[in-house]
Design a protein around this motif. Structure first.
Motif, short mmCIF file in Angstrom:
data_model
loop_
_atom_site.label_atom_id
_atom_site.label_comp_id
_atom_site.label_asym_id
_atom_site.label_seq_id
_atom_site.Cartn_x
_atom_site.Cartn_y
_atom_site.Cartn_z
N VAL A 94 -4.40 -7.78 5.12
CA VAL A 94 -4.60 -8.74 4.03
C VAL A 94 -6.08 -8.93 3.67
O VAL A 94 -6.43 -8.96 2.48
N VAL A 137 -7.46 -5.89 1.73
CA VAL A 137 -6.91 -5.79 0.37
C VAL A 137 -7.55 -6.83 -0.54
O VAL A 137 -7.93 -6.55 -1.68
N ARG A 138 -7.73 -8.04 -0.02
CA ARG A 138 -8.35 -9.09 -0.83
C ARG A 138 -9.78 -8.70 -1.22
O ARG A 138 -10.18 -8.84 -2.39
N VAL A 198 4.85 0.67 9.14
CA VAL A 198 5.35 0.57 7.75
C VAL A 198 6.87 0.62 7.75
O VAL A 198 7.54 -0.18 7.09
N SER A 242 3.14 -0.90 -2.09
CA SER A 242 2.97 -2.34 -2.31
C SER A 242 1.50 -2.72 -2.50
O SER A 242 1.19 -3.63 -3.28
N GLY A 276 8.46 -2.46 8.83
CA GLY A 276 8.22 -3.60 7.94
C GLY A 276 7.15 -4.54 8.46
O GLY A 276 7.08 -5.70 8.05
N THR A 277 6.28 -4.05 9.33
CA THR A 277 5.21 -4.92 9.84
C THR A 277 3.84 -4.51 9.29
O THR A 277 2.82 -5.04 9.71
N MET A 278 3.82 -3.56 8.35
CA MET A 278 2.56 -3.18 7.72
C MET A 278 2.80 -2.87 6.25
O MET A 278 3.81 -2.25 5.90
N LEU A 279 1.86 -3.28 5.39
CA LEU A 279 1.94 -2.98 3.96
C LEU A 279 1.90 -1.48 3.75
O LEU A 279 1.14 -0.78 4.44
N ASP A 302 0.73 -1.95 -5.98
CA ASP A 302 1.35 -2.94 -6.84
C ASP A 302 0.48 -4.22 -6.92
O ASP A 302 0.38 -4.85 -7.96
N ILE A 303 -0.17 -4.55 -5.81
CA ILE A 303 -0.99 -5.77 -5.74
C ILE A 303 -2.34 -5.54 -6.42
O ILE A 303 -2.80 -6.37 -7.21
N LEU A 304 -2.98 -4.39 -6.13
CA LEU A 304 -4.26 -4.07 -6.74
C LEU A 304 -3.99 -3.33 -8.06
O LEU A 304 -2.94 -2.76 -8.24
#
Lengths: 263, 96
Positions: A146, A149-150, A178, A188, A181-184, A191-193
């Motif tokens: 996180v 990515v931020r 991944v 995704s 389901g414990t890592m981006l 999709d966020i950036l």
């Protein structure tokens, strides 16, 4: 045609310098004439990752302050003679180089090189402005965490304000996490950036091993990270290379991890 | 006994897909980060709004307020624009 590409990230420790070293060697393996410019003044490491730390005489600071021409400061790679490093000073600080001086230098160097890769320092202060000013495009390195990515988003905002075309590299992906389901994953994060991905690099112990030796992993045929870097190199050169799918652990490894990793 | 088994096979961390949690939290935090618009940009937005509205009504530009407001999952541009008078009975459209 010559291209200046800045490798940047915002957050430290996500693999900017490793990416710069690997893409530089990878482009040189393709026969391109490449210059790598370290702008992380005071905290230089690109020389170390390329195995060139003992060959440095002059630095970027000497060049912009006109004590020597840039040709005198360039250090030639031991194996690929079309790859040259312009190291920075380990004693000066980021204020030693003004953005305008960097712009002038990259303009001159364009005449001699196909690719000039600029390794940017972490942060968004003057060192960042200096590193990006002469670049045609940017590669933003991030990790599936996180905080990384931020910070990448902050950097992307700055790059867009300067009209730099930017692409994303997601580094140190752990395929099993991944899958669990414990890592981006790359999709995704993409999709966020708001910028397109140019590569995803799996976490690979060989990256540490290769740094120990000063031989970037892109040269190693048996490295999954090396393969990912070779793919990014081909994409930089304009090829359309599909993204890899990574192997996850088999049932035996998963069982072993489950039994021996309790907290 | 059950605790001992839990200790052996489980962990103290919450279960479930944390990647979905990460994606959701990032989307929100980035919305807020990106909404930190500089005062210069806010001033430009304000002037552009005045420009558009002034075609239809007279507004009190001194008393006008414009700001970004955040709540739990959204960011809104909130404007308070006092109207002093309307311009005529509606606006005449230009003939083609």
């Amino acid at each position: 045609m010559s291209e200046v590409i800045v490798i940047t990230s915002g957050k430290g420790g996500v693999g900017k310098t490793t990416t710069t070293a690997n893409l530089g060697v990878g482009l040189a393996m393709q026969g391109k004439k490449v210059a790598l410019v370290d702008t992380d003044t005071g905290l230089r490491n690109l020389d170390l990752l390329l195995g060139l730390e003992r060959r440095i005489v002059y630095t970027l600071v000497d060049v912009v302050q006109k004590r020597v021409g840039y040709g005198q400061a360039l250090v030639r790679h031991k194996k690929y003679e079309n790859l040259l490093l312009l190291p920075t000073s380990q004693v000066a600080d980021k204020t030693a180089i003004e953005p305008e001086q960097m712009l002038e230098l990259t303009q001159v160097m364009r005449n001699e090189f196909d690719y000039i890769l600029v390794d940017c320092p972490a942060g968004i202060e003057q060192g960042f402005q200096t590193a990006i000013i002469g670049a045609d495009r940017a590669i933003v390195v991030t990790m599936p965490e996180v905080a990384a990515v931020r910070d990448a988003d902050k950097i992307i905002g700055r790059l867009q304000a300067e009209n730099k075309d930017s692409h994303l590299v997601v580094n140190r992906i752990r395929p099993q996490m991944v899958k669990d389901g414990t890592m981006l994953d790359m999709t995704s994060i993409n999709d966020i950036l708001s910028i397109p991905c140019i590569g995803q690099v799996p976490d690979d112990e060989k990256v540490v091993d290769s740094a120990n030796r000063g031989i970037p992993v892109v040269e190693w045929d048996d490295s999954v990270a090396g393969q990912a870097y070779r793919n990014i190199v081909r994409r930089i050169c304009g090829e359309d290379v599909p993204f890899q799918t990574f192997e996850t652990d088999g049932w035996f490894t998963r069982l072993r991890k489950k039994l021996f990793s309790h907290h | 006994m059950l605790d001992a088994l839990k200790k052996l096979f489980g962990s103290s961390a919450p279960s479930g897909r944390s990647s979905d949690v990460a994606a959701q939290r990032l989307k929100f935090v980035l919305l807020n980060d990106r909404a930190n618009v500089s005062p210069e940009i806010m001033e430009r937005i304000k002037n552009d709004i005045i420009h558009v509205i002034a075609r239809y009504m007279d507004i009190d530009t001194q008393a006008m307020e414009i700001r970004l407001e955040n709540d739990a999952n959204s960011v809104a541009l909130v404007a308070n624009i006092p109207v002093s008078s309307m311009k005529g009975h509606g606006v005449k459209l230009k003939k083609r």
